[in-house]
Design an enzyme around this catalytic site. Structure first.
Site: not given
Ligand code: IMP
Ligand code: MG
Length: 182
Positions: A103, A133, A99, A161, A155
């Site tokens: 986040d 994160k 990955e 992106d 970021v």
């Molecule tokens: P999660 O589902 O919150 O863990 O986030 C996963 C997805 O959200 C990542 O694979 C990214 O595509 C997007 N994402 C989360 N935080 C960021 C960031 O700071 N910058 C860019 N994409 C992010």
């Molecule tokens: Mg992603």
């Protein structure tokens, strides 16, 4: 000079290269003598997967999953869908899901990507994320291999992106605050 929209460089190209080498060394040790498949989660992991794979010095297979989350541009929406699952090459092999960032963890949790790879016959499954994160985690998803823990900032770069842009930056930069609200 930094591109428009980027407030500062958080992780430089050199630091990324060192972090990726460290992860590749560890993975090469841990999976020595095992059949390993790296499953990159597109699109964000494409650059990381490529650099990581080049530095792993044991035989490895490469596959991809495409998980899209839709909704907010800088926040996880909670709506995710897998539009491409890994193929049968995972059966009987050890899998690392690669990955760009974990986040909240919702993308991996709600997509049940690990569950689907297990159903496809994988021996075991770990997660390797370039970025982590931890402040925003609301699931039990934890990367087994992490390049860098980062603060709660949005970021971009090195595959990540904002609205489809900035993936080609060679470093990880912080997006200017005005693009997102907390
Ligand atoms: P999660 O589902 O919150 O863990 O986030 C996963 C997805 O959200 C990542 O694979 C990214 O595509 C997007 N994402 C989360 N935080 C960021 C960031 O700071 N910058 C860019 N994409 C992010
Ligand atoms: Mg992603």
């Amino acid at each position: 000079m930094l591109p428009d929209g980027i407030s500062k460089i958080l992780i430089s190209e050199e630091e990324i290269a060192q972090g990726v080498q460290r992860l590749a060394n560890q993975i090469s040790l841990d999976y020595s003598g095992k059949e390993l498949v790296l499953v990159g989660v597109l699109k964000g992991a494409f650059i990381f997967l490529s650099d990581l794979a080049k530095r792993i010095n044991i035989p490895v297979m490469i596959d991809f999953a495409v998980i899209s989350s839709y909704g907010g541009a800088t926040k996880s929406s909670g709506c995710v869908k897998i539009s491409k699952e890994p193929d049968e090459c995972v059966s009987g092999r050890h899998v690392i899901i690669v990955e760009d960032i974990v986040d909240t963890g919702l993308t991996l949790k709600l997509s049940n990507l690990a569950g689907k790879i297990r159903q496809a016959g994988a021996v075991d499954i770990r997660i390797c994320s370039l970025l982590n994160k931890p402040d925003r985690r609301c699931t039990d998803i934890r990367p087994d291999y992490t390049g860098f823990d980062i603060p709660d900032k949005f970021v971009v770069g090195y595959g990540l992106d904002y609205n489809g842009l900035y993936r080609n930056l060679p470093y990880i930069g912080i997006l200017e605050d005005k693009f997102y609200s907390k």
